[in-house]
Design an enzyme around this catalytic site. Structure first.
Site, PDB file in Angstrom:
ATOM      1  N   CYS A  38     -11.709  32.142  10.804  1.00 42.82           N
ATOM      2  CA  CYS A  38     -13.475  32.544  11.218  1.00 42.82           C
ATOM      3  C   CYS A  38     -13.325  33.655  11.891  1.00 42.82           C
ATOM      4  O   CYS A  38     -12.989  34.260  12.509  1.00 42.82           O
ATOM      5  CB  CYS A  38     -13.631  31.315  12.042  1.00 42.82           C
ATOM      6  SG  CYS A  38     -15.813  31.947  12.653  1.00 42.82           S
TER       7      CYS A  38
ATOM      8  N   ASP B  13      -9.873  28.768   8.769  1.00 39.97           N
ATOM      9  CA  ASP B  13     -10.691  27.900   8.067  1.00 39.97           C
ATOM     10  C   ASP B  13     -10.142  27.442   6.432  1.00 39.97           C
ATOM     11  O   ASP B  13      -8.840  28.447   5.932  1.00 39.97           O
ATOM     12  CB  ASP B  13     -11.203  29.293   6.974  1.00 39.97           C
ATOM     13  CG  ASP B  13     -12.745  28.853   8.077  1.00 39.97           C
ATOM     14  OD1 ASP B  13     -13.499  28.452   8.939  1.00 39.97           O
ATOM     15  OD2 ASP B  13     -13.484  29.900   8.553  1.00 39.97           O
TER      16      ASP B  13
END
Length: 153
Positions: free
Chosen positions: A51, A58
């Site tokens: 992120c 992620d």
């Protein structure tokens, strides 16, 4: 038929990988079936990036379908390219579209689509889809085979 792979720098050699997608080398190889209209699929069920705001990891399940023309995407370089995102901070949409565009730039396929099925961030899964245009007539394009996120039950 002999395929010329002399220009490939990663296939068959040990390579450390890349620290970010801008440094990663995505390679192509000649398509020995250039006269055939067919679809090739790459599936990466454990793609990771960071992120760009929080630095937290992620995770996504990527499915890339493409109809090669003169060139194929060399799979080892593709794997190393995807791994270069592990420490790269970008939004889901940016990662997904960047991968698709880089593949188009490298191999100039007849057609390409990428589906990024991202696991929930803040309780919201984000799915990102990008393609170069309509699929060529006569190309068999199977379903990506990844269901929408349904949680645990």
């Amino acid at each position: 038929m002999t395929i010329d792979v002399s220009g490939l720098t990663q296939l068959g050699s040990g390579i450390r990988g890349f620290d970010n997608p801008d440094e990663a080398v995505l390679e192509r190889a000649p398509n020995p079936q250039r006269d055939a209209l067919y679809l090739a699929r790459f599936t990466a069920p454990e793609f990771t990036s960071l992120c760009p705001v929080t630095g937290q990891p992620d995770f996504a399940h990527l499915v890339v379908d493409y109809a090669p023309d003169e060139w194929l995407i060399e799979s080892k370089s593709f794997k190393l390219f995807l791994q270069s995102f592990r420490n790269h901070g970008a939004f889901h949409e940016d990662c997904t579209v960047m991968i698709g565009r880089r593949m188009v730039e490298t191999a100039r396929p007849r057609w390409l689509r990428i589906a990024g099925y991202w696991y929930p961030r803040g309780g919201i899964p984000i799915d990102v889809f990008w393609q170069t245009g309509p699929a060529p007539e006569g190309l068999w394009v199977p379903d990506p085979g990844v269901p929408s996120y349904r949680g645990r039950g």
